[in-house]
Design a protein around this motif. Structure first.
Motif, PDB file in Angstrom:
ATOM      1  N   ILE A  59       4.896  15.664 -75.120  1.00  0.00           N
ATOM      2  CA  ILE A  59       4.279  17.009 -74.811  1.00  0.00           C
ATOM      3  C   ILE A  59       4.342  17.070 -73.197  1.00  0.00           C
ATOM      4  N   VAL A  60       4.643  18.219 -72.946  1.00  0.00           N
ATOM      5  CA  VAL A  60       4.781  18.693 -71.405  1.00  0.00           C
ATOM      6  C   VAL A  60       3.929  19.726 -71.382  1.00  0.00           C
ATOM      7  N   THR A  61       2.741  19.875 -70.910  1.00  0.00           N
ATOM      8  CA  THR A  61       1.885  20.939 -70.782  1.00  0.00           C
ATOM      9  C   THR A  61       0.981  21.259 -69.719  1.00  0.00           C
ATOM     10  N   GLY A  62       0.534  22.560 -69.382  1.00  0.00           N
ATOM     11  CA  GLY A  62      -0.250  23.027 -68.387  1.00  0.00           C
ATOM     12  C   GLY A  62      -1.791  22.341 -68.560  1.00  0.00           C
ATOM     13  N   ARG A  63      -2.093  22.178 -69.978  1.00  0.00           N
ATOM     14  CA  ARG A  63      -3.221  21.789 -70.318  1.00  0.00           C
ATOM     15  C   ARG A  63      -3.919  20.444 -69.579  1.00  0.00           C
ATOM     16  N   PRO A  64      -5.246  20.252 -69.460  1.00  0.00           N
ATOM     17  CA  PRO A  64      -5.725  18.972 -69.151  1.00  0.00           C
ATOM     18  C   PRO A  64      -5.320  18.085 -70.279  1.00  0.00           C
ATOM     19  N   ASN A  65      -5.576  16.834 -69.857  1.00  0.00           N
ATOM     20  CA  ASN A  65      -5.458  15.659 -70.843  1.00  0.00           C
ATOM     21  C   ASN A  65      -6.589  15.574 -71.875  1.00  0.00           C
ATOM     22  N   ARG A  66      -7.629  16.188 -71.350  1.00  0.00           N
ATOM     23  CA  ARG A  66      -8.917  16.049 -72.211  1.00  0.00           C
ATOM     24  C   ARG A  66      -9.041  16.988 -73.098  1.00  0.00           C
ATOM     25  N   ILE A  67      -8.001  18.108 -73.335  1.00  0.00           N
ATOM     26  CA  ILE A  67      -7.703  18.827 -74.472  1.00  0.00           C
ATOM     27  C   ILE A  67      -6.207  18.898 -75.021  1.00  0.00           C
ATOM     28  N   SER A  68      -5.777  17.770 -74.853  1.00  0.00           N
ATOM     29  CA  SER A  68      -4.455  17.471 -75.363  1.00  0.00           C
ATOM     30  C   SER A  68      -4.256  16.481 -75.999  1.00  0.00           C
ATOM     31  N   GLN A  69      -5.232  15.349 -75.739  1.00  0.00           N
ATOM     32  CA  GLN A  69      -4.872  13.891 -76.326  1.00  0.00           C
ATOM     33  C   GLN A  69      -5.372  14.136 -77.748  1.00  0.00           C
ATOM     34  N   SER A  70      -6.052  14.966 -78.528  1.00  0.00           N
ATOM     35  CA  SER A  70      -6.238  15.025 -79.830  1.00  0.00           C
ATOM     36  C   SER A  70      -4.890  15.533 -80.441  1.00  0.00           C
ATOM     37  N   ILE A  71      -4.369  16.169 -80.033  1.00  0.00           N
ATOM     38  CA  ILE A  71      -2.934  16.917 -80.443  1.00  0.00           C
ATOM     39  C   ILE A  71      -1.944  15.474 -80.362  1.00  0.00           C
ATOM     40  N   TYR A  72      -1.780  15.117 -79.448  1.00  0.00           N
ATOM     41  CA  TYR A  72      -1.050  13.859 -79.141  1.00  0.00           C
ATOM     42  C   TYR A  72      -1.266  12.937 -80.126  1.00  0.00           C
ATOM     43  N   ASP A  73      -2.728  12.515 -80.684  1.00  0.00           N
ATOM     44  CA  ASP A  73      -2.879  11.695 -81.582  1.00  0.00           C
ATOM     45  C   ASP A  73      -2.400  12.362 -83.012  1.00  0.00           C
ATOM     46  N   GLN A  74      -2.489  13.427 -83.218  1.00  0.00           N
ATOM     47  CA  GLN A  74      -2.152  14.018 -84.551  1.00  0.00           C
ATOM     48  C   GLN A  74      -0.861  13.984 -84.808  1.00  0.00           C
ATOM     49  N   LEU A  75      -0.059  14.133 -83.657  1.00  0.00           N
ATOM     50  CA  LEU A  75       1.424  13.968 -83.874  1.00  0.00           C
ATOM     51  C   LEU A  75       1.948  12.350 -83.852  1.00  0.00           C
ATOM     52  N   HIS A  76       1.034  11.536 -83.741  1.00  0.00           N
ATOM     53  CA  HIS A  76       1.285  10.074 -83.895  1.00  0.00           C
ATOM     54  C   HIS A  76       2.501   9.833 -82.844  1.00  0.00           C
ATOM     55  N   LEU A  77       2.202  10.068 -81.611  1.00  0.00           N
ATOM     56  CA  LEU A  77       3.050   9.893 -80.443  1.00  0.00           C
ATOM     57  C   LEU A  77       2.643   8.769 -79.646  1.00  0.00           C
ATOM     58  N   THR A 124       4.618   8.256 -76.753  1.00  0.00           N
ATOM     59  CA  THR A 124       5.451   8.719 -75.658  1.00  0.00           C
ATOM     60  C   THR A 124       4.477   8.726 -74.388  1.00  0.00           C
ATOM     61  N   PRO A 125       4.795   8.858 -73.160  1.00  0.00           N
ATOM     62  CA  PRO A 125       3.866   9.324 -72.080  1.00  0.00           C
ATOM     63  C   PRO A 125       3.831  11.015 -72.234  1.00  0.00           C
ATOM     64  N   MET A 126       2.830  11.250 -71.865  1.00  0.00           N
ATOM     65  CA  MET A 126       2.402  12.847 -71.915  1.00  0.00           C
ATOM     66  C   MET A 126       2.353  13.106 -70.425  1.00  0.00           C
ATOM     67  N   ILE A 127       2.879  14.481 -70.423  1.00  0.00           N
ATOM     68  CA  ILE A 127       2.653  15.320 -68.839  1.00  0.00           C
ATOM     69  C   ILE A 127       1.726  16.328 -69.165  1.00  0.00           C
ATOM     70  N   ASN A 128       0.757  16.372 -68.140  1.00  0.00           N
ATOM     71  CA  ASN A 128      -0.318  17.367 -68.207  1.00  0.00           C
ATOM     72  C   ASN A 128      -0.392  18.084 -66.734  1.00  0.00           C
ATOM     73  N   PHE A 129      -1.150  18.968 -66.684  1.00  0.00           N
ATOM     74  CA  PHE A 129      -1.333  19.746 -65.436  1.00  0.00           C
ATOM     75  C   PHE A 129      -0.047  20.597 -64.942  1.00  0.00           C
ATOM     76  N   HIS A 134      -4.641   6.714 -73.640  1.00  0.00           N
ATOM     77  CA  HIS A 134      -5.297   5.535 -74.515  1.00  0.00           C
ATOM     78  C   HIS A 134      -4.704   4.066 -73.810  1.00  0.00           C
ATOM     79  N   ARG A 135      -4.104   3.969 -72.864  1.00  0.00           N
ATOM     80  CA  ARG A 135      -3.920   2.741 -72.495  1.00  0.00           C
ATOM     81  C   ARG A 135      -3.457   2.888 -70.845  1.00  0.00           C
ATOM     82  N   TYR A 136      -3.500   1.665 -70.162  1.00  0.00           N
ATOM     83  CA  TYR A 136      -2.940   1.634 -68.881  1.00  0.00           C
ATOM     84  C   TYR A 136      -1.427   1.393 -68.865  1.00  0.00           C
ATOM     85  N   TRP A 137      -0.772   2.010 -67.791  1.00  0.00           N
ATOM     86  CA  TRP A 137       0.376   2.213 -67.647  1.00  0.00           C
ATOM     87  C   TRP A 137       1.016   2.298 -66.187  1.00  0.00           C
ATOM     88  N   SER A 138       1.661   0.972 -65.938  1.00  0.00           N
ATOM     89  CA  SER A 138       1.913   0.796 -64.396  1.00  0.00           C
ATOM     90  C   SER A 138       2.668   2.164 -63.752  1.00  0.00           C
TER      91      SER A 138
END
Length: 270
Positions: A41-59, A61-66, A75-79
């Motif tokens: 997902i590469v979106t202009g949305r903030p993470n707070r309102i795209s994480q549920s979509i990420y979860d529904q898609l069972h992804l 992968t990293p997500m790009i926001n803003f 949901h996890r730490y990533w260096s």
């Protein structure tokens, strides 16, 4: 077929006109992932309102926001997580001049940041109409630099606000109006847009640009569509984006255009 990095915008692209995922889209993206492709997902949305979509898609992968401002693993730490920010002093300056600038609502955001100030509830998607006391934006509560600043402004003052931001802070930030009916402008770090996030993902996965497939519909997708080896505009996209794209989906976002295109392009078995 070579492994593809598939960058998907959300609103107007992956989501239908009710801002929801169809089951067909969920299933198709699942099949693309299972076939070995990387869907992000590469979106202009903030993470707070795209994480549920990420979860529904069972992804996973990293997500790009803003619009490229934040790259993270939900949901996890990533260096390798990154976040681009600009000085909070810019926010304070706009806050000081908000009445003369015609500002009706202003929200400062980041990965773990959401603070806003409004004169009255503003019906702009993505923002709560009523703020909690812990979400009020002022010089005391904004203790960190934001990734994004979103401003609802009087329609007749939008152009003047954009001019003011460019004149005062153009060296440090970019400002652009949202597409759609609302008179809203968004501020982000200078030079940061979706292609920055896609390039980051491509390097992370060792994917050549020619194997990057990107889908979008609005002006904030322009650079991403140009960057991709194969940029696809939705049937409902702006004419400008269609002009930049390698192809246009036969169907709109409300007709499963993304899912149908992926199924054909990647030769995914139904």
């Amino acid at each position: 077929m070579n492994r593809k990095l598939i960058a998907i915008d959300l609103d107007g692209t992956t989501l239908n006109n009710q801002a929801r995922l169809s089951q067909k889209t969920i299933d198709t993206i699942g099949r693309a992932s299972k076939a070995g492709h990387i869907v992000s997902i590469v979106t202009g949305r903030p993470n707070r309102i795209s994480q549920s979509i990420y979860d529904q898609l069972h992804l996973e992968t990293p997500m790009i926001n803003f619009n490229g401002g934040l790259g993270h693993l939900p949901h996890r730490y990533w260096s390798k997580e990154y976040q681009h920010t600009f000085s909070r002093d810019i926010v304070f300056e706009i806050l000081r001049n908000r009445s003369s600038l015609g500002v009706e609502m202003i929200a400062a955001e980041g990965k773990n940041l959401f603070l806003a100030q409004q004169d009255h509830p503003v019906a702009v998607g993505f923002f709560p109409t009523n703020l909690k006391s812990t979400e009020i934006l002022n010089t005391r509560t904004l203790t960190t630099n934001p990734t994004s600043l979103t401003i609802a402004v009087r329609q007749d003052r939008q152009r003047a606000l954009i001019q003011y931001i460019n004149d005062q802070f153009g060296e440090f930030v970019d400002v652009a109006p949202w597409g759609g009916p609302n008179s809203v402008v968004e501020i982000g770090v200078k030079g940061i847009q979706k292609a920055v996030g896609v390039d980051f993902l491509a390097h992370h996965y060792g994917i050549e640009r020619e194997n990057v497939l990107a889908f979008g519909d609005e002006h904030n997708d322009n650079e991403m569509i140009e960057y991709a080896g194969w940029g696809v505009a939705m049937a409902n996209a702006t004419d400008h984006l269609k002009g930049l794209a390698n192809d246009v989906t036969p169907e709109t976002n409300d007709e499963d255009g993304l899912a149908d295109y992926l199924t054909t392009y990647l030769k995914l078995a139904e």
